[in-house]
Enzyme design. Sequence first.
Site, PDB file in Angstrom:
ATOM      1  N   GLY A  20      36.714  49.734  43.655  1.00 53.59           N
ATOM      2  CA  GLY A  20      37.852  50.043  42.884  1.00 53.59           C
ATOM      3  C   GLY A  20      37.627  49.925  41.523  1.00 53.59           C
ATOM      4  O   GLY A  20      37.360  48.559  41.029  1.00 53.59           O
ATOM      5  N   ALA A  21      38.550  50.761  40.636  1.00 57.04           N
ATOM      6  CA  ALA A  21      38.011  51.178  39.040  1.00 57.04           C
ATOM      7  C   ALA A  21      39.765  50.701  38.568  1.00 57.04           C
ATOM      8  O   ALA A  21      39.311  51.603  37.999  1.00 57.04           O
ATOM      9  CB  ALA A  21      37.327  52.141  38.308  1.00 57.04           C
ATOM     10  N   ARG A  55      46.596  45.967  46.463  1.00 54.34           N
ATOM     11  CA  ARG A  55      47.140  43.924  47.047  1.00 54.34           C
ATOM     12  C   ARG A  55      48.488  44.340  48.733  1.00 54.34           C
ATOM     13  O   ARG A  55      48.943  45.591  47.877  1.00 54.34           O
ATOM     14  CB  ARG A  55      47.405  43.444  45.735  1.00 54.34           C
ATOM     15  CG  ARG A  55      46.874  43.304  44.968  1.00 54.34           C
ATOM     16  CD  ARG A  55      47.042  42.211  43.565  1.00 54.34           C
ATOM     17  NE  ARG A  55      47.506  40.868  44.368  1.00 54.34           N
ATOM     18  CZ  ARG A  55      46.725  40.354  45.133  1.00 54.34           C
ATOM     19  NH1 ARG A  55      45.316  40.109  45.247  1.00 54.34           N
ATOM     20  NH2 ARG A  55      46.991  38.599  44.565  1.00 54.34           N
ATOM     21  N   HIS A  63      49.501  45.077   5.002  1.00 58.88           N
ATOM     22  CA  HIS A  63      48.674  46.056   4.996  1.00 58.88           C
ATOM     23  C   HIS A  63      47.314  44.312   4.453  1.00 58.88           C
ATOM     24  O   HIS A  63      47.805  42.958   3.934  1.00 58.88           O
ATOM     25  CB  HIS A  63      48.677  46.312   3.525  1.00 58.88           C
ATOM     26  CG  HIS A  63      46.335  47.018   3.336  1.00 58.88           C
ATOM     27  ND1 HIS A  63      47.066  48.157   4.099  1.00 58.88           N
ATOM     28  CD2 HIS A  63      46.362  46.555   2.176  1.00 58.88           C
ATOM     29  CE1 HIS A  63      45.179  48.157   3.628  1.00 58.88           C
ATOM     30  NE2 HIS A  63      45.534  47.690   2.541  1.00 58.88           N
ATOM     31  N   ALA A  68      53.257  40.358  36.233  1.00 56.27           N
ATOM     32  CA  ALA A  68      53.592  39.524  36.026  1.00 56.27           C
ATOM     33  C   ALA A  68      54.877  39.556  35.263  1.00 56.27           C
ATOM     34  O   ALA A  68      56.150  38.856  35.771  1.00 56.27           O
ATOM     35  CB  ALA A  68      52.749  38.141  35.750  1.00 56.27           C
ATOM     36  N   SER A  89      38.283  45.246  44.355  1.00 52.95           N
ATOM     37  CA  SER A  89      39.447  44.874  44.611  1.00 52.95           C
ATOM     38  C   SER A  89      40.699  46.818  44.296  1.00 52.95           C
ATOM     39  O   SER A  89      39.952  47.769  43.296  1.00 52.95           O
ATOM     40  CB  SER A  89      39.743  44.933  42.484  1.00 52.95           C
ATOM     41  OG  SER A  89      38.749  46.089  41.776  1.00 52.95           O
ATOM     42  N   ASP A 113      55.696  40.803  43.455  1.00 56.00           N
ATOM     43  CA  ASP A 113      54.949  41.531  44.258  1.00 56.00           C
ATOM     44  C   ASP A 113      55.067  41.898  45.737  1.00 56.00           C
ATOM     45  O   ASP A 113      54.586  43.145  46.049  1.00 56.00           O
ATOM     46  CB  ASP A 113      53.320  40.957  44.461  1.00 56.00           C
ATOM     47  CG  ASP A 113      52.795  40.482  42.466  1.00 56.00           C
ATOM     48  OD1 ASP A 113      52.900  41.706  41.460  1.00 56.00           O
ATOM     49  OD2 ASP A 113      51.543  40.889  42.537  1.00 56.00           O
ATOM     50  N   VAL A 140      42.224  48.160  37.524  1.00 59.17           N
ATOM     51  CA  VAL A 140      42.879  47.286  36.027  1.00 59.17           C
ATOM     52  C   VAL A 140      41.388  45.139  37.042  1.00 59.17           C
ATOM     53  O   VAL A 140      41.477  45.158  35.581  1.00 59.17           O
ATOM     54  CB  VAL A 140      44.447  46.581  36.097  1.00 59.17           C
ATOM     55  CG1 VAL A 140      44.366  45.190  35.143  1.00 59.17           C
ATOM     56  CG2 VAL A 140      45.038  47.341  35.760  1.00 59.17           C
ATOM     57  N   ILE A 141      42.118  45.206  37.854  1.00 58.56           N
ATOM     58  CA  ILE A 141      41.345  43.922  37.986  1.00 58.56           C
ATOM     59  C   ILE A 141      40.203  44.515  38.580  1.00 58.56           C
ATOM     60  O   ILE A 141      38.909  43.523  37.359  1.00 58.56           O
ATOM     61  CB  ILE A 141      41.776  43.391  39.626  1.00 58.56           C
ATOM     62  CG1 ILE A 141      42.972  43.092  39.415  1.00 58.56           C
ATOM     63  CG2 ILE A 141      41.050  42.494  40.003  1.00 58.56           C
ATOM     64  CD1 ILE A 141      43.765  42.760  40.914  1.00 58.56           C
TER      65      ILE A 141
HETATM   66  C1  LIG Z   1      42.610  39.161  38.669  1.00 55.85           C
HETATM   67  C2  LIG Z   1      43.777  39.290  39.032  1.00 55.85           C
HETATM   68  C3  LIG Z   1      44.988  39.723  37.384  1.00 55.85           C
HETATM   69  C4  LIG Z   1      45.742  40.212  36.918  1.00 55.85           C
HETATM   70  N1  LIG Z   1      46.111  40.363  35.552  1.00 55.85           N
HETATM   71  C5  LIG Z   1      47.268  40.804  35.347  1.00 55.85           C
HETATM   72  C6  LIG Z   1      48.031  40.797  33.589  1.00 55.85           C
HETATM   73  O1  LIG Z   1      46.760  40.122  33.012  1.00 55.85           O
HETATM   74  N2  LIG Z   1      48.754  40.592  33.366  1.00 55.85           N
HETATM   75  C7  LIG Z   1      50.338  40.920  34.385  1.00 55.85           C
HETATM   76  O2  LIG Z   1      51.162  41.342  34.366  1.00 55.85           O
HETATM   77  N3  LIG Z   1      49.729  40.714  35.890  1.00 55.85           N
HETATM   78  C8  LIG Z   1      48.235  41.027  36.679  1.00 55.85           C
HETATM   79  N4  LIG Z   1      47.464  40.511  37.213  1.00 55.85           N
HETATM   80  C9  LIG Z   1      49.082  40.069  38.277  1.00 55.85           C
HETATM   81  C10 LIG Z   1      49.957  39.467  38.508  1.00 55.85           C
HETATM   82  O3  LIG Z   1      49.140  38.233  38.968  1.00 55.85           O
HETATM   83  C11 LIG Z   1      51.143  39.523  39.646  1.00 55.85           C
HETATM   84  O4  LIG Z   1      51.719  40.656  39.794  1.00 55.85           O
HETATM   85  C12 LIG Z   1      51.731  38.457  39.530  1.00 55.85           C
HETATM   86  O5  LIG Z   1      51.376  37.062  39.982  1.00 55.85           O
HETATM   87  C13 LIG Z   1      52.885  38.216  40.815  1.00 55.85           C
HETATM   88  O6  LIG Z   1      54.115  37.716  40.904  1.00 55.85           O
HETATM   89  P1  LIG Z   1      54.900  37.195  41.844  1.00 55.85           P
HETATM   90  O7  LIG Z   1      55.570  35.693  41.424  1.00 55.85           O
HETATM   91  O8  LIG Z   1      55.736  37.717  42.452  1.00 55.85           O
HETATM   92  O9  LIG Z   1      53.739  36.391  42.840  1.00 55.85           O
HETATM   93  P2  LIG Z   1      53.186  35.137  42.973  1.00 55.85           P
HETATM   94  O10 LIG Z   1      52.103  35.229  41.754  1.00 55.85           O
HETATM   95  O11 LIG Z   1      51.352  35.902  44.036  1.00 55.85           O
HETATM   96  O12 LIG Z   1      52.841  34.031  43.458  1.00 55.85           O
HETATM   97  C14 LIG Z   1      54.017  33.798  44.988  1.00 55.85           C
HETATM   98  C15 LIG Z   1      53.638  32.130  45.005  1.00 55.85           C
HETATM   99  O13 LIG Z   1      54.142  32.903  46.725  1.00 55.85           O
HETATM  100  C16 LIG Z   1      53.799  31.963  47.413  1.00 55.85           C
HETATM  101  N5  LIG Z   1      54.130  31.993  48.650  1.00 55.85           N
HETATM  102  C17 LIG Z   1      54.053  32.911  50.114  1.00 55.85           C
HETATM  103  N6  LIG Z   1      54.488  32.614  50.314  1.00 55.85           N
HETATM  104  C18 LIG Z   1      54.389  32.050  50.584  1.00 55.85           C
HETATM  105  C19 LIG Z   1      55.461  30.888  52.127  1.00 55.85           C
HETATM  106  N7  LIG Z   1      56.309  31.707  53.352  1.00 55.85           N
HETATM  107  N8  LIG Z   1      55.940  29.773  51.200  1.00 55.85           N
HETATM  108  C20 LIG Z   1      55.754  29.312  50.352  1.00 55.85           C
HETATM  109  N9  LIG Z   1      54.915  29.301  49.167  1.00 55.85           N
HETATM  110  C21 LIG Z   1      54.681  30.953  49.629  1.00 55.85           C
HETATM  111  C22 LIG Z   1      52.195  32.028  47.011  1.00 55.85           C
HETATM  112  O14 LIG Z   1      51.297  30.670  47.157  1.00 55.85           O
HETATM  113  C23 LIG Z   1      52.052  32.116  45.783  1.00 55.85           C
HETATM  114  O15 LIG Z   1      51.985  30.478  45.159  1.00 55.85           O
HETATM  115  C24 LIG Z   1      46.567  40.282  37.890  1.00 55.85           C
HETATM  116  C25 LIG Z   1      46.585  39.477  39.374  1.00 55.85           C
HETATM  117  C26 LIG Z   1      44.907  39.812  39.551  1.00 55.85           C
HETATM  118  C27 LIG Z   1      44.348  39.260  41.072  1.00 55.85           C
END
Ligand SMILES: Cc1cc2nc3c(=O)[nH]c(=O)nc-3n(C[C@H](O)[C@H](O)[C@H](O)COP(=O)(O)OP(=O)(O)OC[C@H]3O[C@@H](n4cnc5c(N)ncnc54)[C@H](O)[C@@H]3O)c2cc1C
Length: 475
Positions: free
Chosen positions: A190-191, A282, A454, A330, A279, A322, A193-194
Amino acid sequence: MNKQFDVIVIGAGPGGYIAAIRAAQLGFSVACVDEWKNDAGGPAPGGTCTNVGCIPSKALLQSSEHFDHASHHFAEHGIGVKGLSMDVAKMVARKDLVVKQNNDGILFLFKKNKVTFFHGRASFVAAQEGAYEIKVTGKAEESLSAKQVIVATGSSARALPGVAFDEENVLSNDGALRIGAVPKKLGVIGAGVIGLEMGSVWRRLGTEVTILEALPTFLGVADDSVAKEALKVFGKQGLKIELGVQIGDIKTSKKGVSVAYTSAKGEAQSLDVDKLIVSIGRVANTQGLNPQAVGLQLDERGAIVVDADCKTNLPGVWAVGDVVRGPMLAHKAEEEGVAVAERIAGQHGHVNFATIPYVIYTSPEIAWVGRTEQQLKADGVAYKAGQFPFLANGRARALGDTTGFVKFLADAATDEILGVHIIGPMASELISEAVVAMEFRASSEDIARICHAHPSLSEATKEAALAVDKRTLNF
Ligand SMILES: Cc1cc2nc3c(=O)[nH]c(=O)nc-3n(C[C@H](O)[C@H](O)[C@H](O)COP(=O)(O)OP(=O)(O)OC[C@H]3O[C@@H](n4cnc5c(N)ncnc54)[C@H](O)[C@@H]3O)c2cc1C
């Protein structure tokens, strides 16, 4: 007995914890439930972003970039380094500390804003008289209820069919951030971002990295000219990227992982590596939620169905980040979290999807906002383009980092900025100017007429804006 709140937020990633804090600031009693555990079994709020995503990946990218500079670029500055070495355990420990500081910061913010935090898994039990009963399963079991529920349960790495993550040899983003020694050979499937960011970390530390991508085009989401430049630069850096492959059998043994695949030319190939990062996208986290108990609607991929305002099919139930449609970023999750909290308070929360910035933290960094040239062509929009190379920017020369360019796309008739695309140093920071400009519906001439410091990299942004009207101040 039921503990009653105005708002229950499920998930404390960037979507959930920001929503919980904003809702508390707006005067609601708020509970936030998150199940993520640190290595000691304690709470680790912050979700994927803080624990195994944005934050730890950037910590490792920074460490490996320092090593790369010391190995290859210090000499240009007259700095000699003898006996350079890499202590991977220390690098990973530093990354873990950065993660912990962020976990602790969120717990502090919950306390400060009077958000009640529950550590455990939340699931729907029933809907009664307009309120939702939520069970929390953790060290202790709790029963909560609220009329407003925000689901922010995020996403998890998608595995290849029949190839489970063992996090030893076949790694998701979680295992990829915990590799304990520099592998000799690393494969990445998978090429995106991750894959590119993780591949870059280990390539800089001396690993031979091969990235296999099923799609025939590289970074199809980016502007074509940026993607072409990136492919050229990454190739020069030593990242091997094969496009248009078809992955076959994957076998693991004590020696590592063997990936059989068919190349774009149809030839049978195999790749033997010490570790393999998969990767390939998701999947939304909805399995543990028990959505059926209340009839919460999911789509065919398991994501929660929402409208433009993040409303689900159930009154008072919202979903952000997500776990719903849209880019998995994020800052998109955060914006939706704030907007939903404000909508619950009767305000007019708003997320502008057209100005969400995208960033890839490779070196050079890649960042963009708005539409690409190929999208404008497909949409039949008449546009003007302007481009400026960092090679002609004084600050970039002083930095010793002249790769890439800034590209502006503006409406041919009105000059309104339609897209800005950057590949080069600090693109992640430079893109904010374009986001602000587009949010205010600025023209490229507006940017061209604004005074930029500048010497600064942002002068390349100004020059690209000038280039839209075939002007320059620099030659
Ligand atoms: C390697 C990597 C690098 C990344 N880099 C970037 C970046 O540089 N910039 C960027 O914008 N995005 C980046 N992302 C994407 C970013 O991490 C996600 O888009 C973001 O975390 C989504 O936020 P969220 O709050 O929707 O979910 P999440 O961050 O996934 O949080 C969800 C939370 O809910 C909890 N949960 C799930 N189900 C339950 C349940 N039933 N009861 C209680 N808790 C629960 C989980 O444990 C988790 O803690 C990256 C992702 C990865 C994998």
